[in-house]
Write a protein that holds these residues in place. Structure first.
Motif, mmCIF file in Angstrom:
data_model
loop_
_atom_site.group_PDB
_atom_site.id
_atom_site.type_symbol
_atom_site.label_atom_id
_atom_site.label_comp_id
_atom_site.label_asym_id
_atom_site.label_seq_id
_atom_site.Cartn_x
_atom_site.Cartn_y
_atom_site.Cartn_z
ATOM 1 N N HIS A 44 4.957 7.624 -0.086
ATOM 2 C CA HIS A 44 4.492 7.463 -1.469
ATOM 3 C C HIS A 44 4.833 6.093 -2.036
ATOM 4 O O HIS A 44 4.075 5.527 -2.815
ATOM 5 C CB HIS A 44 5.051 8.571 -2.353
ATOM 6 C CG HIS A 44 4.382 9.885 -2.110
ATOM 7 N ND1 HIS A 44 3.131 10.180 -2.565
ATOM 8 C CD2 HIS A 44 4.776 10.968 -1.390
ATOM 9 C CE1 HIS A 44 2.770 11.385 -2.178
ATOM 10 N NE2 HIS A 44 3.758 11.890 -1.452
ATOM 11 N N GLN A 45 5.987 5.548 -1.615
ATOM 12 C CA GLN A 45 6.341 4.204 -2.061
ATOM 13 C C GLN A 45 5.368 3.179 -1.487
ATOM 14 O O GLN A 45 4.888 2.294 -2.196
ATOM 15 C CB GLN A 45 7.774 3.845 -1.623
ATOM 16 C CG GLN A 45 8.867 4.514 -2.445
ATOM 17 C CD GLN A 45 9.176 5.932 -1.988
ATOM 18 O OE1 GLN A 45 8.429 6.550 -1.231
ATOM 19 N NE2 GLN A 45 10.282 6.466 -2.467
ATOM 20 N N LEU A 70 2.350 3.748 -0.426
ATOM 21 C CA LEU A 70 1.067 3.986 -1.083
ATOM 22 C C LEU A 70 1.005 3.245 -2.419
ATOM 23 O O LEU A 70 0.035 2.545 -2.717
ATOM 24 C CB LEU A 70 0.877 5.495 -1.300
ATOM 25 C CG LEU A 70 -0.415 5.951 -1.975
ATOM 26 C CD1 LEU A 70 -1.590 5.782 -1.028
ATOM 27 C CD2 LEU A 70 -0.318 7.409 -2.408
ATOM 28 N N ALA A 71 2.066 3.381 -3.206
ATOM 29 C CA ALA A 71 2.079 2.757 -4.530
ATOM 30 C C ALA A 71 2.075 1.236 -4.418
ATOM 31 O O ALA A 71 1.378 0.549 -5.169
ATOM 32 C CB ALA A 71 3.300 3.229 -5.316
ATOM 33 N N CYS A 103 0.884 -0.576 -1.955
ATOM 34 C CA CYS A 103 -0.423 -1.038 -1.472
ATOM 35 C C CYS A 103 -1.497 -0.900 -2.551
ATOM 36 O O CYS A 103 -2.377 -1.730 -2.667
ATOM 37 C CB CYS A 103 -0.859 -0.267 -0.225
ATOM 38 S SG CYS A 103 0.111 -0.657 1.219
#
Lengths: 262, 280
Positions: free
Chosen positions: B164-165, B167-168, B170
């Motif tokens: 999730h990190q 993802l955020a 990017c």
């Protein structure tokens, strides 16, 4: 929340900012009380986005003091929900709507390595989506949505940070007129719970919604809505601005003369 | 025609071919996952610069080894050091305000390559430049396989642990920073993994073409994927297919393996793009 009412949401004293040698903001003094609903207007390149980024602590002023809820921006950052300008993102990025909104909950305790978001984070994200009227899109892909819907998803992401101050950079870009009206209603409703500042070009509509207008054109002047008139707008925009009169409201049961809100 | 390739694979005498296939499949994990990051962050040009700097590191290591008698330094270590230095230079200076990142990347690219050639000139003895430039998957060893597997494990742990990190970071770096995510740490970590991937993959497809394997499978996957992890899985799949089919064709017709693999990956990409454009 009432205990905070003594400290303003944003206070700026004698602030200057320049990109290299090009001055963008000069001698800015501004105080925004908590619970305010205000729009930021001004010509392109006048410094609106720069002002937001200074409040967020993304840009450092050359001179002057800025406090957000009485703290320097870097410390107050967690209290701010932010909608960046639309063009800034890749609309084809492969991600679900819910996961975009959940990014607002990143950096909260409870999110551990090798695990998804805690159930509470998902509840908050779904509530934020419902707030912008997109509850049913949670499982869709971000790129399946229309431009206006994507914009509202990003507003939901800002709301999912559970902010005390909401900063929106051109929330109505890419939005059709009807959604725009809905959006202003949403912002008015949100301002009962938090301080809301948004950048806009459409001074006509907003003067009915907001309590004050912050004019940014290298200098910053704040006006109560009651002062907004043609002369003032000419001063801000140098005469190139078409003032659209919105003296009446389009209600479901027909057009009504505008009732000034008290 | 691929059946000949599979018959050859089954032949007990052909350990080199089985090893090549194993290395290829193991590489596709790194290619797919890191490639997804490279494509979605639009840093393929940066990856290209890092891979070309690898030649500088290999050249310097060979020269130090032969002329200066620094025995502990082998070409792989030299390549790794050069890749990390290049990554640091671009990541650190290119990211600063006022620097043109593109210019920095172009300069690093060319200087790294030039240094490599000069060092090789200065080193006495024969040096097979072609195998470094264009790769030779048939020359890989068990140690190469082991190194790539270790890299795969690290990449998979990182990608799943911090999904999730990543993802955020990017999707919207600025927003991630505002939420207190250590954006610079993730940026440097992902660049570092990209650099290591490039170094290990030079053996497989070579300096010139490693950038293609980092971008083509992931770009093909991006046409179909609806989520970032789907893009990673699909990219791994397309990379693996390109490597298996490419290796088969190159074995059958005695062609260089690297270029054939790249051509297959390129074909996938253009076919997929054509399909996509027709649909819409």
């Amino acid at each position: 929340m009432h205990s905070h009412h003594s400290t303003p949401a944003v206070s700026i004293i004698d602030l200057d900012f320049s990109y290299r040698d090009h001055p963008v903001l000069e001698k800015v003094n501004l105080e925004i009380p908590e619970g305010e609903l205000a729009s930021i207007v001004g010509p392109n390149g006048g410094g609106k986005t720069t002002l937001l980024k200074i409040i967020l602590g993304l840009l450092e002023p050359d001179r002057g003091v800025i406090r957000v809820f009485g703290q320097p921006p870097l410390k107050a950052r967690r209290e701010i929900g932010y909608l960046p300008q639309y063009a800034h993102l890749d609309p084809l990025f492969p991600v679900s709507v819910l996961n975009v909104v959940l990014m607002g909950q990143l950096g909260r305790p409870g999110k551990k390595l090798f695990s998804g978001y805690p159930a509470r984070a998902k509840e908050i994200a779904r509530a934020a989506l419902a707030e912008v009227g997109l509850a049913e899109t949670a499982g869709k892909s971000f790129h399946q949505l229309s431009g206006g819907q994507r914009q509202r998803v990003l507003i939901a992401r800002a709301l999912a940070t559970e902010p005390r101050l909401l900063l929106l950079d051109e929330p109505t870009a890419n939005i059709d007129p009807r959604s725009e009206e809905n959006l202003y209603e949403t912002l008015a409703r949100l301002s009962q719970k938090m301080t809301v500042l948004f950048v806009t070009h459409d001074l006509g509509i907003v003067s009915q919604v907001v309590r004050s207008v912050i004019c940014v054109n290298r200098q910053v002047v704040i006006h109560p809505t009651s002062q907004i008139n043609g002369t003032l707008i000419k001063d801000i925009y140098g005469g190139d601005f078409n003032l659209i009169r919105h003296d009446h409201r389009c209600a479901r049961n027909g057009h009504q003369p505008h009732q000034p809100t008290v | 025609m691929m059946s000949d390739f599979f018959t050859a694979l089954a032949d007990p005498g052909n350990t080199f071919l089985r090893l090549a296939l194993a290395v290829g499949l193991a590489s596709s994990i790194a290619f797919g996952v890191i490639g997804t990051y490279v494509v979605s962050r639009r840093i393929s040009y940066l990856a290209g610069a890092v891979s070309h700097c690898v030649l500088g590191g290999i050249g310097a290591a060979l020269w130090l080894e032969t002329v200066c008698q620094v025995k502990w330094l082998d070409p792989l270590a030299g390549a790794l050091i050069a890749a990390l230095i290049a990554t640091f230079i671009i990541g650190h200076f290119g990211h600063k305000k006022g620097q043109r990142e593109e210019t920095m990347i172009g300069a690093t690219w060319a200087i790294g390559m030039a240094l490599g050639i000069i060092f090789i000139d200065l080193t006495p003895g024969y040096f097979n430049l072609t195998s470094y430039l264009f790769g030779d998957i048939l020359l890989v060893s068990n140690r190469d396989l082991l190194r790539i597997l270790v890299l795969d494990v690290i990449i998979l742990l990182f990608a799943s642990g911090c999904y999730h990190q990543i993802l955020a970071v990017c999707f919207d770096e600025e927003f991630a920073r505002l939420r207190g995510i250590r954006v610079d740490f993730y940026y440097q970590a992902l660049l570092g993994l990209t650099a290591v991937t490039v170094v290990l993959m030079v053996r497989v497809v070579g300096i010139v073409m490693v950038i293609a394997m980092l971008t083509l499978p992931a770009a093909t996957a991006a046409l179909f994927a609806r989520r970032l992890f789907e893009m990673m899985l699909l990219a791994v799949f397309f990379a693996a297919m390109a490597i298996v089919i490419g290796l088969g064709i190159s074995y059958q017709y005695s062609l260089s393996s690297g270029p054939v693999i790249i051509l297959v990956a390129g074909l996938f990409y253009f076919l997929a793009t054509a399909c996509k454009t027709r649909q819409t």
